[in-house]
Motif scaffolding. Sequence first.
Motif, PDB file in Angstrom:
ATOM      1  N   GLY A  22      -0.398  -9.207  -5.132  1.00  0.00           N
ATOM      2  CA  GLY A  22      -0.253  -7.987  -5.922  1.00  0.00           C
ATOM      3  C   GLY A  22      -1.410  -7.015  -5.786  1.00  0.00           C
ATOM      4  O   GLY A  22      -1.205  -5.808  -5.660  1.00  0.00           O
ATOM      5  N   ALA A  23      -2.634  -7.520  -5.800  1.00  0.00           N
ATOM      6  CA  ALA A  23      -3.806  -6.641  -5.694  1.00  0.00           C
ATOM      7  C   ALA A  23      -3.826  -5.919  -4.344  1.00  0.00           C
ATOM      8  O   ALA A  23      -4.222  -4.756  -4.259  1.00  0.00           O
ATOM      9  N   VAL A  24      -3.367  -6.593  -3.297  1.00  0.00           N
ATOM     10  CA  VAL A  24      -3.325  -5.979  -1.964  1.00  0.00           C
ATOM     11  C   VAL A  24      -2.222  -4.927  -1.904  1.00  0.00           C
ATOM     12  O   VAL A  24      -2.407  -3.839  -1.352  1.00  0.00           O
ATOM     13  N   ILE A  25      -1.090  -5.239  -2.489  1.00  0.00           N
ATOM     14  CA  ILE A  25       0.015  -4.266  -2.547  1.00  0.00           C
ATOM     15  C   ILE A  25      -0.447  -2.995  -3.255  1.00  0.00           C
ATOM     16  O   ILE A  25      -0.134  -1.878  -2.829  1.00  0.00           O
ATOM     17  N   ASP A  26      -1.202  -3.154  -4.326  1.00  0.00           N
ATOM     18  CA  ASP A  26      -1.721  -1.985  -5.058  1.00  0.00           C
ATOM     19  C   ASP A  26      -2.595  -1.117  -4.161  1.00  0.00           C
ATOM     20  O   ASP A  26      -2.463   0.107  -4.148  1.00  0.00           O
ATOM     21  N   VAL A  27      -3.494  -1.735  -3.410  1.00  0.00           N
ATOM     22  CA  VAL A  27      -4.380  -0.983  -2.504  1.00  0.00           C
ATOM     23  C   VAL A  27      -3.558  -0.273  -1.442  1.00  0.00           C
ATOM     24  O   VAL A  27      -3.746   0.920  -1.176  1.00  0.00           O
ATOM     25  N   MET A  28      -2.644  -1.000  -0.812  1.00  0.00           N
ATOM     26  CA  MET A  28      -1.817  -0.431   0.256  1.00  0.00           C
ATOM     27  C   MET A  28      -0.952   0.718  -0.268  1.00  0.00           C
ATOM     28  O   MET A  28      -0.846   1.764   0.347  1.00  0.00           O
ATOM     29  N   GLY A  29      -0.359   0.492  -1.432  1.00  0.00           N
ATOM     30  CA  GLY A  29       0.494   1.531  -2.008  1.00  0.00           C
ATOM     31  C   GLY A  29      -0.276   2.803  -2.321  1.00  0.00           C
ATOM     32  O   GLY A  29       0.186   3.907  -2.032  1.00  0.00           O
TER      33      GLY A  29
END
Length: 121
Positions: A22-29
């Motif tokens: 989830g934390a990576v998805i947030d950065v990518m998004g």
Amino acid sequence: MRGERPLYWVGSSLEDLRTFPGAVIDVMGYALHLAQQGGKHPDAKPLKGFPGASMVEIIADHDRDTWRAVYTLKYKDAIYVLHAFQKKSKQGIKTPKRHINMIHRRQKLAQEHHEQTHQKK
């Protein structure tokens, strides 16, 4: 101020990104959102091995792993996300050849889509 550029996902890039923490998805998004608006996230940089700065990779580290998403800025009216993957190699920072090959194949698909969708003759 120009409008936000549409975002297109090529191949399995969206499905692959959805498997990230989830934390990576947030950065990518957030990085992709900035790109749509003409900005650049601090974790985004030109991908080596491609001419100019039109191919960009977002690099996010999480829990001792590295995650990457690659998108192209080649088109002024669209952003194409070409690949999303976890870098598993522990030696060197170079992107593995199989991922580079995938990016090249998907860039061709993005080019075809863009010609059909955005370029009017």
